[in-house]
Design an enzyme around this catalytic site. Structure first.
Site, PDB file in Angstrom:
ATOM      1  N   ARG A   1       5.809   7.640  -8.876  1.00 50.25           N
ATOM      2  CA  ARG A   1       6.784   6.604  -9.197  1.00 50.25           C
ATOM      3  C   ARG A   1       8.056   6.822  -8.375  1.00 50.25           C
ATOM      4  NH1 ARG A   1       7.501   1.480 -11.013  1.00 50.25           N
ATOM      5  NH2 ARG A   1       7.773   1.353 -13.264  1.00 50.25           N
TER       6      ARG A   1
ATOM      7  N   SER B   1       3.859  -9.308 -14.146  1.00 56.39           N
ATOM      8  CA  SER B   1       4.613  -8.257 -14.856  1.00 56.39           C
ATOM      9  C   SER B   1       5.003  -8.659 -16.272  1.00 56.39           C
ATOM     10  CB  SER B   1       5.884  -7.963 -14.057  1.00 56.39           C
ATOM     11  OG  SER B   1       6.800  -7.232 -14.827  1.00 56.39           O
TER      12      SER B   1
ATOM     13  N   LEU C   1       5.764  -9.847   3.659  1.00 52.86           N
ATOM     14  CA  LEU C   1       5.572 -10.992   2.755  1.00 52.86           C
ATOM     15  C   LEU C   1       6.578 -12.111   3.007  1.00 52.86           C
ATOM     16  CD1 LEU C   1       4.698  -9.037  -0.490  1.00 52.86           C
ATOM     17  CD2 LEU C   1       3.219 -10.710   0.648  1.00 52.86           C
TER      18      LEU C   1
ATOM     19  N   GLU D   1       7.714  -8.020 -17.382  1.00 53.64           N
ATOM     20  CA  GLU D   1       9.112  -8.439 -17.263  1.00 53.64           C
ATOM     21  C   GLU D   1       9.233  -9.969 -17.425  1.00 53.64           C
ATOM     22  OE1 GLU D   1      11.615  -6.242 -17.026  1.00 53.64           O
ATOM     23  OE2 GLU D   1      13.264  -7.571 -16.467  1.00 53.64           O
TER      24      GLU D   1
ATOM     25  N   ILE E   1       0.822  -1.224   0.000  1.00 54.53           N
ATOM     26  CA  ILE E   1       0.000   0.000   0.000  1.00 54.53           C
ATOM     27  C   ILE E   1       0.850   1.266   0.000  1.00 54.53           C
ATOM     28  CG2 ILE E   1      -0.263   0.181   2.534  1.00 54.53           C
ATOM     29  CD1 ILE E   1      -3.427   0.659   1.282  1.00 54.53           C
TER      30      ILE E   1
ATOM     31  N   TYR F   1      14.236 -10.668 -10.722  1.00 52.92           N
ATOM     32  CA  TYR F   1      12.880 -10.141 -10.522  1.00 52.92           C
ATOM     33  C   TYR F   1      11.894 -10.857 -11.457  1.00 52.92           C
ATOM     34  CZ  TYR F   1       8.928  -6.925 -11.064  1.00 52.92           C
ATOM     35  OH  TYR F   1       7.662  -6.386 -11.166  1.00 52.92           O
TER      36      TYR F   1
ATOM     37  N   HIS G   1       3.956   1.012 -15.815  1.00 56.72           N
ATOM     38  CA  HIS G   1       3.043   2.132 -15.601  1.00 56.72           C
ATOM     39  C   HIS G   1       3.641   3.083 -14.573  1.00 56.72           C
ATOM     40  CE1 HIS G   1       1.764  -1.489 -13.407  1.00 56.72           C
ATOM     41  NE2 HIS G   1       1.542  -0.667 -12.375  1.00 56.72           N
TER      42      HIS G   1
HETATM   43  P1  NAP Z   1       6.543   0.015  -5.607  1.00 63.48           P
HETATM   44  O1  NAP Z   1       6.130   1.441  -5.676  1.00 63.48           O
HETATM   45  O2  NAP Z   1       7.989  -0.318  -5.634  1.00 63.48           O
HETATM   46  O3  NAP Z   1       5.884  -0.632  -4.286  1.00 63.48           O
HETATM   47  C1  NAP Z   1       6.308  -1.874  -3.801  1.00 63.48           C
HETATM   48  C2  NAP Z   1       5.602  -2.114  -2.487  1.00 63.48           C
HETATM   49  O4  NAP Z   1       5.999  -3.399  -1.980  1.00 63.48           O
HETATM   50  C3  NAP Z   1       5.931  -1.105  -1.393  1.00 63.48           C
HETATM   51  O5  NAP Z   1       4.746  -0.772  -0.714  1.00 63.48           O
HETATM   52  C4  NAP Z   1       6.863  -1.872  -0.466  1.00 63.48           C
HETATM   53  O6  NAP Z   1       6.828  -1.463   0.882  1.00 63.48           O
HETATM   54  C5  NAP Z   1       6.241  -3.264  -0.594  1.00 63.48           C
HETATM   55  N1  NAP Z   1       7.128  -4.311  -0.105  1.00 63.48           N
HETATM   56  C6  NAP Z   1       8.432  -4.528  -0.409  1.00 63.48           C
HETATM   57  N2  NAP Z   1       8.925  -5.571   0.280  1.00 63.48           N
HETATM   58  C7  NAP Z   1       7.903  -6.037   1.047  1.00 63.48           C
HETATM   59  C8  NAP Z   1       7.778  -7.082   1.996  1.00 63.48           C
HETATM   60  N3  NAP Z   1       8.801  -7.887   2.306  1.00 63.48           N
HETATM   61  N4  NAP Z   1       6.594  -7.274   2.600  1.00 63.48           N
HETATM   62  C9  NAP Z   1       5.530  -6.474   2.313  1.00 63.48           C
HETATM   63  N5  NAP Z   1       5.584  -5.457   1.431  1.00 63.48           N
HETATM   64  C10 NAP Z   1       6.761  -5.238   0.808  1.00 63.48           C
HETATM   65  O7  NAP Z   1       5.863  -0.823  -6.779  1.00 63.48           O
HETATM   66  P2  NAP Z   1       4.599  -0.451  -7.712  1.00 63.48           P
HETATM   67  O8  NAP Z   1       5.109   0.241  -8.930  1.00 63.48           O
HETATM   68  O9  NAP Z   1       3.544   0.167  -6.892  1.00 63.48           O
HETATM   69  O10 NAP Z   1       4.158  -1.908  -8.199  1.00 63.48           O
HETATM   70  C11 NAP Z   1       3.198  -2.658  -7.462  1.00 63.48           C
HETATM   71  C12 NAP Z   1       3.340  -4.129  -7.837  1.00 63.48           C
HETATM   72  O11 NAP Z   1       3.128  -4.293  -9.230  1.00 63.48           O
HETATM   73  C13 NAP Z   1       4.723  -4.732  -7.557  1.00 63.48           C
HETATM   74  O12 NAP Z   1       4.535  -6.083  -7.208  1.00 63.48           O
HETATM   75  C14 NAP Z   1       5.421  -4.662  -8.902  1.00 63.48           C
HETATM   76  O13 NAP Z   1       6.436  -5.639  -8.996  1.00 63.48           O
HETATM   77  C15 NAP Z   1       4.255  -4.942  -9.827  1.00 63.48           C
HETATM   78  N6  NAP Z   1       4.349  -4.373 -11.168  1.00 63.48           N
HETATM   79  C16 NAP Z   1       4.626  -3.049 -11.316  1.00 63.48           C
HETATM   80  C17 NAP Z   1       4.675  -2.507 -12.596  1.00 63.48           C
HETATM   81  C18 NAP Z   1       4.973  -1.043 -12.792  1.00 63.48           C
HETATM   82  O14 NAP Z   1       5.337  -0.674 -13.916  1.00 63.48           O
HETATM   83  N7  NAP Z   1       4.798  -0.195 -11.775  1.00 63.48           N
HETATM   84  C19 NAP Z   1       4.434  -3.322 -13.718  1.00 63.48           C
HETATM   85  C20 NAP Z   1       4.138  -4.673 -13.507  1.00 63.48           C
HETATM   86  C21 NAP Z   1       4.080  -5.190 -12.227  1.00 63.48           C
HETATM   87  P3  NAP Z   1       7.869  -0.363   1.476  1.00 63.48           P
HETATM   88  O15 NAP Z   1       7.313   0.966   1.122  1.00 63.48           O
HETATM   89  O16 NAP Z   1       7.855  -0.649   2.932  1.00 63.48           O
HETATM   90  O17 NAP Z   1       9.190  -0.625   0.819  1.00 63.48           O
HETATM   91  N1  GDD Z   2      16.028   2.424 -13.712  1.00 62.44           N
HETATM   92  C1  GDD Z   2      16.792   2.811 -14.748  1.00 62.44           C
HETATM   93  N2  GDD Z   2      17.777   3.732 -14.518  1.00 62.44           N
HETATM   94  N3  GDD Z   2      16.553   2.290 -15.974  1.00 62.44           N
HETATM   95  C2  GDD Z   2      17.331   2.731 -16.993  1.00 62.44           C
HETATM   96  C3  GDD Z   2      18.348   3.681 -16.821  1.00 62.44           C
HETATM   97  C4  GDD Z   2      18.597   4.206 -15.515  1.00 62.44           C
HETATM   98  O1  GDD Z   2      19.471   5.021 -15.274  1.00 62.44           O
HETATM   99  N4  GDD Z   2      18.916   3.920 -18.025  1.00 62.44           N
HETATM  100  C5  GDD Z   2      18.283   3.148 -18.915  1.00 62.44           C
HETATM  101  N5  GDD Z   2      17.332   2.419 -18.294  1.00 62.44           N
HETATM  102  C6  GDD Z   2      16.461   1.406 -18.928  1.00 62.44           C
HETATM  103  C7  GDD Z   2      16.515   0.042 -18.229  1.00 62.44           C
HETATM  104  O2  GDD Z   2      17.705  -0.674 -18.604  1.00 62.44           O
HETATM  105  C8  GDD Z   2      15.239  -0.579 -18.764  1.00 62.44           C
HETATM  106  O3  GDD Z   2      15.470  -1.153 -20.021  1.00 62.44           O
HETATM  107  C9  GDD Z   2      14.290   0.626 -18.936  1.00 62.44           C
HETATM  108  O4  GDD Z   2      15.114   1.797 -18.851  1.00 62.44           O
HETATM  109  C10 GDD Z   2      13.195   0.699 -17.878  1.00 62.44           C
HETATM  110  O5  GDD Z   2      13.788   0.553 -16.597  1.00 62.44           O
HETATM  111  P1  GDD Z   2      12.944   0.782 -15.252  1.00 62.44           P
HETATM  112  O6  GDD Z   2      12.272   2.101 -15.282  1.00 62.44           O
HETATM  113  O7  GDD Z   2      13.849   0.501 -14.105  1.00 62.44           O
HETATM  114  O8  GDD Z   2      11.759  -0.286 -15.361  1.00 62.44           O
HETATM  115  P2  GDD Z   2      11.760  -1.838 -15.764  1.00 62.44           P
HETATM  116  O9  GDD Z   2      11.140  -1.949 -17.116  1.00 62.44           O
HETATM  117  O10 GDD Z   2      13.074  -2.460 -15.555  1.00 62.44           O
HETATM  118  O11 GDD Z   2      10.791  -2.448 -14.662  1.00 62.44           O
HETATM  119  C11 GDD Z   2       9.540  -1.813 -14.357  1.00 62.44           C
HETATM  120  O12 GDD Z   2       8.541  -2.337 -15.193  1.00 62.44           O
HETATM  121  C12 GDD Z   2       8.244  -3.739 -15.010  1.00 62.44           C
HETATM  122  C13 GDD Z   2       7.156  -4.108 -16.009  1.00 62.44           C
HETATM  123  O13 GDD Z   2       7.725  -4.341 -17.260  1.00 62.44           O
HETATM  124  C14 GDD Z   2       9.256  -2.076 -12.870  1.00 62.44           C
HETATM  125  O14 GDD Z   2       8.151  -1.301 -12.475  1.00 62.44           O
HETATM  126  C15 GDD Z   2       8.933  -3.525 -12.606  1.00 62.44           C
HETATM  127  O15 GDD Z   2       8.503  -3.673 -11.238  1.00 62.44           O
HETATM  128  C16 GDD Z   2       7.796  -3.931 -13.558  1.00 62.44           C
HETATM  129  O16 GDD Z   2       7.431  -5.261 -13.353  1.00 62.44           O
END
Ligand code: NAP
Ligand code: GDD
Length: 341
Positions: free
Chosen positions: A186, A127, A57, A129, A9, A151, A181
């Site tokens: 973020r 995801s 978790l 990913e 949350i 991951y 997203h």
């Molecule tokens: P986020 O902002 O990084 O939030 C992650 C959450 O997980 C935080 O509330 C964190 O708590 C909690 N958490 C970490 N370790 C935990 C543990 N051991 N026990 C309980 N809670 C824990 O991620 P988000 O972008 O909101 O994404 C939400 C979910 O969707 C994640 O599972 C992510 O992998 C997945 N997802 C995200 C995307 C994306 O693009 N955003 C895409 C696909 C899937 P703390 O604040 O205490 O660290």
């Molecule tokens: N973080 C980061 N930092 N990424 C970079 C950088 C940098 O300085 N420079 C280039 N990138 C590139 C990464 O190598 C990757 O290819 C892309 O930017 C996106 O990186 P992130 O924003 O870290 O996201 P992600 O795609 O690896 O992962 C996010 O999306 C997944 C869904 O596809 C996360 O939100 C994951 O939790 C989520 O599942």
């Protein structure tokens, strides 16, 4: 009043989903980890009325306790180590939290609710990913997985254990395969926010350069506020299933830079970017683009915010935040000078 329990949350999606569910009249319970989590005050301010429960978790008894207290109709498992880059440096913790954590959450529900998990509906945050080294483009629900990071591997376990509990116990367990997203909420470790914040600081004279890794990577970037609505819609269907959620467009990190810098009037961003090998990954996901036609047809879901609007929204929010940080620093300096005078 339906009850919802949200893990994660304190994260980006947890906050948007909490807002959505409160507006729909849910009683919202949120799992918070740690003995003094610094984000608690922010969550309580953003989500008035939310009930926060201690839990982690990696700790099954705490999850059982949370389910017993919340008595949820719906559980949204968003908690995870979510930063792909970190997952190589802390691979075991990522496996425990992002992978086995899903199994623990499902077991907690099964232990508390027993048969068919008491009809409690379960959403797993899967995801794109998982597609990793993609086998087809665009990626859809039937595309085989080839994860490229610890991951991605952990998420693939979480996905299949969710499907397995559906098939083994008749659980109403859904896996949402969400593409990237983003939003002003973020984390700053992700590339979109790193760029929107860096661009805002450069435009306001507070930073000179942004250090980045691979500029050629392409992602399907949508708005988090749109995506949490898809999560809720998935759980309202009578049948549990898996859905891809994406915009269907892909953009490179370079295009992200073009859009963010041009919004503050800078056409040539090359003087402001340095490439730093520390941000390259041991194995990269080069291109992601999703086909969300199943979500569109069965859930009536469509993204409302396009790429340009998303990037500009993030840069604008960071301009406001950075201005207010700079004003505060100025006021402190003026206060110090006045005291010395
Ligand atoms: P986020 O902002 O990084 O939030 C992650 C959450 O997980 C935080 O509330 C964190 O708590 C909690 N958490 C970490 N370790 C935990 C543990 N051991 N026990 C309980 N809670 C824990 O991620 P988000 O972008 O909101 O994404 C939400 C979910 O969707 C994640 O599972 C992510 O992998 C997945 N997802 C995200 C995307 C994306 O693009 N955003 C895409 C696909 C899937 P703390 O604040 O205490 O660290
Ligand atoms: N973080 C980061 N930092 N990424 C970079 C950088 C940098 O300085 N420079 C280039 N990138 C590139 C990464 O190598 C990757 O290819 C892309 O930017 C996106 O990186 P992130 O924003 O870290 O996201 P992600 O795609 O690896 O992962 C996010 O999306 C997944 C869904 O596809 C996360 O939100 C994951 O939790 C989520 O599942």
């Amino acid at each position: 009043m339906p009850h919802a329990l949200i893990t994660g949350i304190t994260g980006q999606d947890g906050l948007y989903l909490g807002e959505l569910l409160i507006n729909k009249g849910y009683e919202v319970f949120g799992l918070v980890r740690g003995q003094s989590n610094p984000k608690v005050a922010m969550v309580e301010k953003t989500l008035p009325g939310v009930q926060l429960l201690e839990g982690d978790l990696t700790d099954l008894p705490s999850l059982i306790g949370a389910v017993e207290i919340a008595q949820p109709d719906e559980v949204y498992n968003l908690g995870a180590i979510s930063f792909v880059g970190l997952s190589w440096r802390q691979a075991e913790l990522t496996g425990e939290t992002t992978g086995i954590g899903v199994l623990r959450m499902l077991e907690a529900i099964r232990i508390v609710a027993s048969d068919e998990m008491g009809g409690i509906r379960f959403y797993q945050a899967s995801s794109s990913e998982m597609f990793g080294k993609v086998r087809e483009t665009p990626q859809r629900e039937t595309t085989p997985f080839h994860p490229r990071s610890p991951y991605g591997v952990a998420k693939t376990f979480g996905h299949y254990i969710t499907v397995n509990y559906r098939e083994s116990y008749g659980a109403h367990a859904v896996s949402g395969i969400l593409f990237n997203h983003e939003s002003p909420r973020r984390g700053v470790e992700f590339v979109t926010r790193k760029i929107s914040r860096g661009v805002a600081r450069i435009a306001l004279g507070a930073q000179e350069k942004i250090a980045l890794g691979n500029l050629e990577a392409r992602r399907d970037w949508g708005f988090a506020g749109d995506y949490v609505d898809a999560m809720w819609r998935m759980l309202q269907r009578d049948t549990a299933d898996d859905y891809v959620v994406a915009t269907g467009e892909t953009h490179s990190v370079r295009e992200l830079l073009d859009t963010a810098f041009s919004h503050v009037g800078i056409d040539d961003w090359s003087p402001y970017i340095v490439q730093d090998p520390r941000f390259l990954r041991p194995a990269e996901v080069d291109v992601l683009v999703g086909d969300a036609s199943k979500a569109r047809d069965l859930l009536g879901w469509r993204p409302a915010v396009d790429f340009r609007t998303l990037v500009e929204m993030m840069v604008d929010a960071d301009l406001t935040a950075v201005r207010s940080d700079l004003d505060r620093e100025d006021a402190t300096l003026r206060g110090d000078a006045a005291q010395r005078a």
